[in-house]
Design an enzyme around this catalytic site. Structure first.
Site, PDB file in Angstrom:
ATOM      1  N   LYS A  80      24.762   6.080  -6.749  1.00 10.82           N
ATOM      2  CA  LYS A  80      25.655   6.116  -5.584  1.00 10.82           C
ATOM      3  C   LYS A  80      26.795   7.103  -5.806  1.00 10.82           C
ATOM      4  O   LYS A  80      27.344   7.180  -6.916  1.00 10.82           O
ATOM      5  CB  LYS A  80      26.215   4.706  -5.341  1.00 10.82           C
ATOM      6  CG  LYS A  80      27.035   4.544  -4.073  1.00 10.82           C
ATOM      7  CD  LYS A  80      27.453   3.084  -3.899  1.00 10.82           C
ATOM      8  CE  LYS A  80      28.209   2.837  -2.610  1.00 10.82           C
ATOM      9  NZ  LYS A  80      28.576   1.407  -2.431  1.00 10.82           N
ATOM     10  N   SER A 150      27.374  -0.559   1.795  1.00 11.09           N
ATOM     11  CA  SER A 150      27.664   0.857   1.776  1.00 11.09           C
ATOM     12  C   SER A 150      26.738   1.663   0.841  1.00 11.09           C
ATOM     13  O   SER A 150      26.771   2.900   0.865  1.00 11.09           O
ATOM     14  CB  SER A 150      29.103   1.082   1.322  1.00 11.09           C
ATOM     15  OG  SER A 150      29.287   0.576   0.009  1.00 11.09           O
ATOM     16  N   SER A 174      27.503  -4.781  -0.406  1.00  6.62           N
ATOM     17  CA  SER A 174      27.081  -3.374  -0.298  1.00  6.62           C
ATOM     18  C   SER A 174      25.872  -2.996  -1.130  1.00  6.62           C
ATOM     19  O   SER A 174      25.333  -1.898  -0.971  1.00  6.62           O
ATOM     20  CB  SER A 174      28.239  -2.444  -0.661  1.00  6.62           C
ATOM     21  OG  SER A 174      29.189  -2.449   0.369  1.00  6.62           O
TER      22      SER A 174
END
Lengths: 470, 62
Positions: A80, A150, A174
């Site tokens: 990420k 996210s 997330s």
């Protein structure tokens, strides 16, 4: 194109070990898959082809010398874009950090590299992981739909086979939400299990770093490598071998089901039905299914979480907001402004009530002697992005408030929580089951979720690139 | 508690916090602030006098 990209990490490792495939071939398969899928799903913000090739070649040299570093050696993994990567832009999905090149890897990236993993690229995140904007990433099962967030790119890249596994972060769901809506496995570990050093923060007490993969066993293999450490963000607890002891039977384990909160009227019928069927399967695998009454103070988890989250996040952004406020997406900026306005006494009150919520969850686990609490991961399936409401600025139910309703409890109390795919809606959109565990009880979650995957084949189904449901 | 939350009040609070709010942000920020105060009100309904905060100081020197 070869099908190497659909191997699990365990299978790929066995092929590498036996010299039936090379790390360079695995990487080629993944890069080809990226070229095929990215125009549809936009999971990566940066593909690190050159460095990945060098890492794969190094892995092949080790394999040739009989010196593989472990199960992740030579395996392509996505990270990420909230995690610092030495020499590679880390922008956290924001113009505020555009062009920022860290001088050091985040500890989680460093540990992956030490384990021989091939870092294939940086995956897309919502701006600073706040979940308020909608990034270009699209759901792997229907490209009109929300990819979850996210850790959007992490979830999608694993689901479409453009990474064997990925690293995400989870402050209120997330990791679990993108894993669930893309039909893969995601683990939010116990707070302090995985280092947060070098990861752009939201809240030090809510944030966690964890793995996403297509199988439970693969998540366990990744956690084995990234768990532990000696920096201040890690709690000193022994790290067991999470991938050992996984069997198809659950005899002796107790699984709790709480129906007032997690099966409330906002849960879609098909989600509810899939969860009930999955719970039956756990029973058939030998688990004792235990009814748990409404957990004390559970209804306060979201209010506690959001109060802590907005204040903590705004504290980190304090200077950026004042000097570069115009660079944020408006919805993110408003949440950062909001955090500046929360009274200090409310923040302290939230931290006090948080201990009540934690005690309520602990009492439920202890009174009913359960190893896990299971529930739908989120009340809904995903939906077309134009129908999505992630706005936290208004009152009433939104998609995001529904996600937080089911997920925030793990962050507020610090316990581990995992999602595992359990079926599809009528629209062929994935549904997930969430397993809450005891603090540092990841091993039990792996055991339960793995047994479920041994009995089902949802995790073996893959999305079709270019699919859009009319 | 959330009644009477209006843009002028938010503007005053922002001045105290020393943040400049773009004009276009005021309607959404005002709504967000009212929503946040509703969450805080739910927490205020709990008797917290005997509770210790979930985050505590560890005085050990490392």
């Amino acid at each position: 194109m070869s099908d190497l990209h659909w191997l699990t990490i365990r299978e790929a490792g066995e092929r590498l070990e036996a010299r039936d495939a090379s790390a360079s071939e695995l990487l080629d398969a993944v890069l080809a898959r990226i070229a095929e899928t990215e125009p549809h799903v936009h999971a990566f913000v940066t593909v690190m082809e050159d460095s990945a090739r060098a890492e794969a070649e190094a892995a092949d040299r080790r394999a040739g010398a009989g010196e593989r570093l472990g199960p992740l050696d030579g395996i392509p993994i996505g990270v990420k874009d909230l995690c610092h990567t030495k020499g590679v832009v880390t922008s956290a999905g924001s113009k505020v950090l555009e062009g920022f090149v860290p001088k050091q890897d985040a500890v989680v990236v460093e540990r992956l590299r030490t384990g021989g993993a091939v870092i294939v690229g940086k995956t897309v995140t919502h701006e600073f992981a706040y979940g308020q904007d909608i990034p270009p990433t699209r759901n792997s099962w229907d490209h009109r739909c929300y990819p979850g967030g996210s850790s959007a790119g992490s979830g999608v890249s694993v689901a479409v086979g453009s990474a064997f596994g990925a690293i995400g972060t989870d402050t209120g769901g997330s990791i679990r939400v993108p894993a669930s809506v893309n039909g893969i496995v995601g683990l939010k570990p116990t707070a302090g299990r995985v280092s947060r050093r070098g990861v752009v923060p939201m809240s030090p007490t809510l944030d966690t770093v964890g793995p996403l993969a297509r199988t439970v066993e693969d998540c366990a293999l990744i956690l084995n490598v990234i768990a532990g450490g000696d920096d201040a963000t890690v709690i000193d607890e022994p790290v067991p071998d999470y991938a050992s002891g996984l069997t198809e039977r659950l005899d002796g384990l107790r699984v709790g089901v709480e129906r007032s909160y997690f099966f409330y009227e906002g849960v879609r019928d098909d989600v509810r039905a899939a969860a009930e069927e999955a719970i039956d399967t756990l029973g058939q695998q030998g688990a004792k299914v235990v009814e748990v009454p409404m957990i004390d103070h559970i209804e306060l988890a979201s209010a506690v979480g959001i109060t802590v989250l907005v204040a903590d996040t705004s504290e980190w952004h304090r200077t950026f907001l004042r000097e570069h406020g115009d660079l944020y997406v408006q919805a993110t900026r408003i949440m950062l402004q909001l955090g500046e306005l929360v009274p200090a006494t409310a923040y302290v009150r939230a931290q006090k009530v948080r201990s009540l919520v934690r005690d309520g969850l602990r009492n439920a686990f202890e009174q009913h002697e359960i190893d896990a609490l299971v529930a739908p991961t989120i009340p809904l399936t995903t939906m077309p992005v134009e129908m999505l409401s992630v706005d936290l600025t208004g009152t009433g139910e939104t998609a995001l408030s529904g996600f937080l309703h089911h997920c925030f409890l793990a962050n507020v109390t610090g316990v581990p929580a995992m999602t595992v795919p359990i079926g599809f809606s009528d629209e062929l959109l994935p549904i997930g089951l969430q397993l809450y565990g005891r603090p540092f009880g990841e091993a039990a979650l792996f055991r339960i979720a793995h047994a479920y995957q041994e009995a089902t084949d949802w995790h073996r189904r893959h999305p079709e690139v270019g699919r859009v449901v009319a | 508690m959330t009644d009477g939350i209006h843009e002028e009040l938010v503007e005053a609070a922002a001045r105290v916090a020393d943040i400049e709010i773009p004009t276009l942000d005021f309607p959404l920020l005002t709504a967000a602030f009212a929503n946040q105060l509703a969450a805080i009100a739910a927490l205020d309904a709990v008797n917290a006098s005997e509770l210790e905060p979930a985050t505590t100081l560890d005085p050990r020197w490392r």
